[in-house]
Scaffold this motif. Structure first.
Motif, PDB file in Angstrom:
ATOM      1  N   CYS A  45      -1.178  -2.625  -0.359  1.00  0.00           N
ATOM      2  CA  CYS A  45      -1.256  -1.155  -0.373  1.00  0.00           C
ATOM      3  C   CYS A  45      -1.025  -0.589  -1.777  1.00  0.00           C
ATOM      4  O   CYS A  45      -1.581   0.457  -2.128  1.00  0.00           O
ATOM      5  CB  CYS A  45      -0.243  -0.554   0.593  1.00  0.00           C
ATOM      6  SG  CYS A  45      -0.688  -0.793   2.329  1.00  0.00           S
ATOM      7  N   CYS A  48      -4.061  -0.073  -3.684  1.00  0.00           N
ATOM      8  CA  CYS A  48      -5.048   0.694  -2.922  1.00  0.00           C
ATOM      9  C   CYS A  48      -4.685   2.187  -2.886  1.00  0.00           C
ATOM     10  O   CYS A  48      -5.229   2.986  -3.624  1.00  0.00           O
ATOM     11  CB  CYS A  48      -5.146   0.102  -1.517  1.00  0.00           C
ATOM     12  SG  CYS A  48      -6.209   1.002  -0.385  1.00  0.00           S
ATOM     13  N   CYS A  51      -5.504   5.845   1.419  1.00  0.00           N
ATOM     14  CA  CYS A  51      -5.115   6.842   2.434  1.00  0.00           C
ATOM     15  C   CYS A  51      -4.373   8.003   1.772  1.00  0.00           C
ATOM     16  O   CYS A  51      -4.698   9.176   1.998  1.00  0.00           O
ATOM     17  CB  CYS A  51      -4.299   6.210   3.553  1.00  0.00           C
ATOM     18  SG  CYS A  51      -2.977   5.114   3.010  1.00  0.00           S
ATOM     19  N   CYS A 142      -9.775   2.141   4.821  1.00  0.00           N
ATOM     20  CA  CYS A 142      -8.640   1.235   4.687  1.00  0.00           C
ATOM     21  C   CYS A 142      -9.099  -0.224   4.774  1.00  0.00           C
ATOM     22  O   CYS A 142      -9.625  -0.655   5.810  1.00  0.00           O
ATOM     23  CB  CYS A 142      -7.641   1.543   5.800  1.00  0.00           C
ATOM     24  SG  CYS A 142      -6.296   0.346   5.873  1.00  0.00           S
TER      25      CYS A 142
END
Ligand code: SF4
Ligand code: SF4
Length: 155
Positions: A45, A48, A51, A142
């Protein structure tokens, strides 16, 4: 972040939808915890934050109370500073990326983050089957959701 999954996820939307329509609920729910864990051994995450950059969680009243307390702000001031109401009457962030996302992709309120953030991308919940439209959308956002769906359709 490697974004190659997005193209593939878009190409596989029909396959995913068909899978979700016909899926054996018990079988999927049995395997999800393992797939969820497996996905996050492949996806980091912190490289990334897709979101947090593109979507807002809902800030429910318990979230608002907890985060405002953590930030030593009055709830009204917290709402005024960071949140707006969306069309469904939920509080969401006023702007994207989320104001609590750091340039290093760390969340500055991680321990107190909204419940929605802790649950996203719902890869270990029956929401994955119950809200197919959300699941399909999340495969294009995602990489962990994409990973899980790719594994599911090959079962
Ligand atoms: S939950 Fe998914 S979209 Fe969000 S940071 Fe992790 S891998 Fe990326
Ligand atoms: S509160 Fe934290 S985890 Fe949730 S969207 Fe914002 S930066 Fe991401």
């Amino acid at each position: 972040m490697d974004t190659s999954f997005i193209k593939s996820a878009k190409e596989h939307q029909v396959q995913y939808r068909n899978f979700l329509k016909k899926a054996n609920k018990n079988k999927v729910l049995d395997i999800l915890p393992d797939l969820h864990e497996e996905a996050f051994t492949h996806v980091d995450c912190l490289t990334c934050a897709n979101c947090c950059k593109n979507y807002s969680p809902r800030f429910k009243m318990p979230d608002i109370k907890r985060i405002a307390r953590h930030l030593r702000m009055k709830e009204v001031a917290f709402i005024d500073t960071y949140l707006k109401l969306d069309t469904e009457g939920d509080y969401v962030v006023k702007s994207s990326p989320c104001p609590f996302l750091g340039s290093d992709n760390y969340c500055s309120i991680y321990e107190e983050r909204p419940r929605d953030c802790a649950r996203f991308p719902y890869t270990d919940e029956d929401v994955l089957l119950k809200q197919p439209d959300l699941t399909l959308k999340n495969t294009t956002v995602c990489p962990a959701m994409y990973y899980v769906m790719e594994r599911l359709i090959k079962l």
